[in-house]
Design a protein around this motif. Structure first.
Motif, PDB file in Angstrom:
ATOM      1  N   VAL A   3      44.247  17.613 -72.694  1.00 42.31           N
ATOM      2  CA  VAL A   3      44.853  16.780 -71.657  1.00 42.31           C
ATOM      3  C   VAL A   3      43.742  16.122 -70.844  1.00 42.31           C
ATOM      4  CG1 VAL A   3      46.349  16.788 -69.631  1.00 42.31           C
ATOM      5  CG2 VAL A   3      46.800  18.377 -71.502  1.00 42.31           C
ATOM      6  N   ALA A   4      43.844  14.814 -70.650  1.00 40.54           N
ATOM      7  CA  ALA A   4      42.914  14.093 -69.787  1.00 40.54           C
ATOM      8  C   ALA A   4      43.428  14.180 -68.355  1.00 40.54           C
ATOM      9  CB  ALA A   4      42.800  12.638 -70.220  1.00 40.54           C
ATOM     10  N   ILE A   5      42.527  14.514 -67.431  1.00 41.84           N
ATOM     11  CA  ILE A   5      42.906  14.570 -66.020  1.00 41.84           C
ATOM     12  C   ILE A   5      41.921  13.741 -65.192  1.00 41.84           C
ATOM     13  CG2 ILE A   5      44.023  16.820 -66.226  1.00 41.84           C
ATOM     14  CD1 ILE A   5      41.597  18.038 -64.757  1.00 41.84           C
ATOM     15  N   ARG A   6      42.384  13.291 -64.051  1.00 36.34           N
ATOM     16  CA  ARG A   6      41.563  12.577 -63.069  1.00 36.34           C
ATOM     17  C   ARG A   6      41.624  13.399 -61.791  1.00 36.34           C
ATOM     18  NH1 ARG A   6      37.987   8.145 -62.318  1.00 36.34           N
ATOM     19  NH2 ARG A   6      38.186   7.471 -60.179  1.00 36.34           N
ATOM     20  N   VAL A   7      40.484  13.936 -61.366  1.00 43.46           N
ATOM     21  CA  VAL A   7      40.427  14.796 -60.190  1.00 43.46           C
ATOM     22  C   VAL A   7      40.156  13.951 -58.948  1.00 43.46           C
ATOM     23  CG1 VAL A   7      39.248  16.742 -59.103  1.00 43.46           C
ATOM     24  CG2 VAL A   7      39.624  16.731 -61.581  1.00 43.46           C
ATOM     25  N   LYS A   8      40.924  14.221 -57.896  1.00 39.56           N
ATOM     26  CA  LYS A   8      40.732  13.565 -56.601  1.00 39.56           C
ATOM     27  C   LYS A   8      40.362  14.643 -55.584  1.00 39.56           C
ATOM     28  CE  LYS A   8      43.477   9.452 -56.908  1.00 39.56           C
ATOM     29  NZ  LYS A   8      44.493   8.650 -56.231  1.00 39.56           N
ATOM     30  N   PRO A   9      39.064  14.881 -55.394  1.00 40.70           N
ATOM     31  CA  PRO A   9      38.646  15.908 -54.434  1.00 40.70           C
ATOM     32  C   PRO A   9      38.828  15.439 -52.992  1.00 40.70           C
ATOM     33  CG  PRO A   9      36.740  14.833 -55.392  1.00 40.70           C
ATOM     34  CD  PRO A   9      37.943  14.262 -56.072  1.00 40.70           C
ATOM     35  N   ARG A  59      40.857  25.383 -70.231  1.00 45.83           N
ATOM     36  CA  ARG A  59      39.416  25.351 -70.435  1.00 45.83           C
ATOM     37  C   ARG A  59      38.902  23.919 -70.313  1.00 45.83           C
ATOM     38  NH1 ARG A  59      35.858  24.687 -74.923  1.00 45.83           N
ATOM     39  NH2 ARG A  59      37.617  24.115 -76.224  1.00 45.83           N
ATOM     40  N   LEU A  60      37.811  23.753 -69.582  1.00 48.18           N
ATOM     41  CA  LEU A  60      37.176  22.444 -69.439  1.00 48.18           C
ATOM     42  C   LEU A  60      36.419  22.117 -70.716  1.00 48.18           C
ATOM     43  CD1 LEU A  60      36.524  20.082 -67.511  1.00 48.18           C
ATOM     44  CD2 LEU A  60      34.475  21.353 -66.853  1.00 48.18           C
ATOM     45  N   VAL A  61      36.711  20.957 -71.309  1.00 48.23           N
ATOM     46  CA  VAL A  61      36.039  20.523 -72.532  1.00 48.23           C
ATOM     47  C   VAL A  61      34.902  19.569 -72.199  1.00 48.23           C
ATOM     48  CG1 VAL A  61      36.329  19.286 -74.718  1.00 48.23           C
ATOM     49  CG2 VAL A  61      38.128  20.831 -73.912  1.00 48.23           C
ATOM     50  N   SER A  62      35.172  18.602 -71.318  1.00 56.16           N
ATOM     51  CA  SER A  62      34.131  17.657 -70.916  1.00 56.16           C
ATOM     52  C   SER A  62      34.418  17.124 -69.523  1.00 56.16           C
ATOM     53  CB  SER A  62      34.045  16.491 -71.912  1.00 56.16           C
ATOM     54  OG  SER A  62      35.225  15.724 -71.878  1.00 56.16           O
ATOM     55  N   GLY A  63      33.352  16.590 -68.890  1.00 52.67           N
ATOM     56  CA  GLY A  63      33.502  15.997 -67.569  1.00 52.67           C
ATOM     57  C   GLY A  63      33.100  16.890 -66.419  1.00 52.67           C
ATOM     58  N   VAL A  64      32.128  17.750 -66.642  1.00 49.32           N
ATOM     59  CA  VAL A  64      31.700  18.691 -65.602  1.00 49.32           C
ATOM     60  C   VAL A  64      31.357  17.970 -64.301  1.00 49.32           C
ATOM     61  CG1 VAL A  64      29.940  20.375 -64.953  1.00 49.32           C
ATOM     62  CG2 VAL A  64      30.897  20.401 -67.252  1.00 49.32           C
ATOM     63  N   ASN A  65      30.617  16.867 -64.379  1.00 45.82           N
ATOM     64  CA  ASN A  65      30.163  16.151 -63.178  1.00 45.82           C
ATOM     65  C   ASN A  65      30.892  14.830 -62.974  1.00 45.82           C
ATOM     66  OD1 ASN A  65      28.188  18.079 -62.462  1.00 45.82           O
ATOM     67  ND2 ASN A  65      26.854  17.272 -64.065  1.00 45.82           N
ATOM     68  N   SER A  66      32.087  14.710 -63.500  1.00 49.10           N
ATOM     69  CA  SER A  66      32.840  13.469 -63.415  1.00 49.10           C
ATOM     70  C   SER A  66      34.230  13.745 -62.851  1.00 49.10           C
ATOM     71  CB  SER A  66      32.963  12.866 -64.819  1.00 49.10           C
ATOM     72  OG  SER A  66      33.829  11.762 -64.810  1.00 49.10           O
ATOM     73  N   ARG A  67      34.843  12.716 -62.300  1.00 48.97           N
ATOM     74  CA  ARG A  67      36.235  12.859 -61.854  1.00 48.97           C
ATOM     75  C   ARG A  67      37.175  12.866 -63.056  1.00 48.97           C
ATOM     76  NH1 ARG A  67      37.504   9.967 -56.265  1.00 48.97           N
ATOM     77  NH2 ARG A  67      35.596  10.519 -55.180  1.00 48.97           N
ATOM     78  N   ASP A  68      36.748  12.210 -64.134  1.00 45.09           N
ATOM     79  CA  ASP A  68      37.542  12.169 -65.360  1.00 45.09           C
ATOM     80  C   ASP A  68      37.138  13.338 -66.240  1.00 45.09           C
ATOM     81  OD1 ASP A  68      38.937   9.726 -64.755  1.00 45.09           O
ATOM     82  OD2 ASP A  68      37.033   8.699 -65.136  1.00 45.09           O
ATOM     83  N   LYS A  69      38.100  14.181 -66.558  1.00 41.53           N
ATOM     84  CA  LYS A  69      37.823  15.406 -67.309  1.00 41.53           C
ATOM     85  C   LYS A  69      38.795  15.536 -68.474  1.00 41.53           C
ATOM     86  CE  LYS A  69      36.295  17.677 -63.092  1.00 41.53           C
ATOM     87  NZ  LYS A  69      34.893  17.441 -63.265  1.00 41.53           N
ATOM     88  N   LEU A  70      38.348  16.257 -69.471  1.00 39.60           N
ATOM     89  CA  LEU A  70      39.198  16.593 -70.601  1.00 39.60           C
ATOM     90  C   LEU A  70      39.316  18.105 -70.613  1.00 39.60           C
ATOM     91  CD1 LEU A  70      40.752  15.557 -73.072  1.00 39.60           C
ATOM     92  CD2 LEU A  70      38.658  15.866 -74.391  1.00 39.60           C
ATOM     93  N   VAL A  71      40.542  18.593 -70.587  1.00 37.94           N
ATOM     94  CA  VAL A  71      40.777  20.034 -70.591  1.00 37.94           C
ATOM     95  C   VAL A  71      41.603  20.400 -71.811  1.00 37.94           C
ATOM     96  CG1 VAL A  71      40.636  20.262 -68.087  1.00 37.94           C
ATOM     97  CG2 VAL A  71      42.833  19.891 -69.137  1.00 37.94           C
ATOM     98  N   GLU A  72      41.458  21.645 -72.208  1.00 32.54           N
ATOM     99  CA  GLU A  72      42.227  22.157 -73.332  1.00 32.54           C
ATOM    100  C   GLU A  72      43.127  23.283 -72.836  1.00 32.54           C
ATOM    101  OE1 GLU A  72      41.467  23.388 -77.932  1.00 32.54           O
ATOM    102  OE2 GLU A  72      39.864  23.784 -76.511  1.00 32.54           O
ATOM    103  N   ILE A  73      44.384  23.223 -73.269  1.00 34.75           N
ATOM    104  CA  ILE A  73      45.344  24.271 -72.938  1.00 34.75           C
ATOM    105  C   ILE A  73      45.419  25.181 -74.161  1.00 34.75           C
ATOM    106  CG2 ILE A  73      47.674  24.800 -72.148  1.00 34.75           C
ATOM    107  CD1 ILE A  73      46.084  22.857 -70.305  1.00 34.75           C
ATOM    108  N   LEU A  74      44.962  26.405 -74.006  1.00 35.78           N
ATOM    109  CA  LEU A  74      44.983  27.355 -75.106  1.00 35.78           C
ATOM    110  C   LEU A  74      46.361  28.004 -75.202  1.00 35.78           C
ATOM    111  CD1 LEU A  74      41.562  29.045 -74.279  1.00 35.78           C
ATOM    112  CD2 LEU A  74      41.999  27.182 -75.888  1.00 35.78           C
TER     113      LEU A  74
END
Length: 90
Positions: A3-9, A59-74
């Motif tokens: 799932v692609a997410i956009r984080v708004k801190p 689980r975070l797949v990519s985007g550690v230092n970005s607002r745009d992240k890709l996560v995996e749902i196990l």
């Protein structure tokens, strides 16, 4: 399932809902600031709560230092795709 997410801190409250961009990333707003990974961890927890799975299954797949992240749902629960579409709709 990924799932692609956009984080708004720095939001006034934590909220999962809405979509961002052409890829329809799911918006995850969190009150934590983007310092030392706190916003990322809060976003992963908020997403897990919103879709009804344990935090350890997100689980975070990519985007550690970005607002745009890709996560995996196990081990995604049944009906997850529908739940995500509902959340993207706002």
């Amino acid at each position: 399932m990924r799932v692609a997410i956009r984080v708004k801190p720095g939001a006034s409250r934590t909220k999962v809902g809405g979509s961002y961009g052409a890829g329809a990333a799911l918006i995850v707003a969190v009150s934590e600031r983007a310092v030392d990974g706190k916003a990322t961890e809060a976003a992963l927890k908020a997403l897990a709560d919103a879709i009804g799975v344990a935090r350890r299954k997100v689980r975070l797949v990519s985007g550690v230092n970005s607002r745009d992240k890709l996560v995996e749902i196990l081990d995604p629960p049944s009906g997850l795709a529908h739940r995500l579409e509902t959340l993207r709709a706002g």
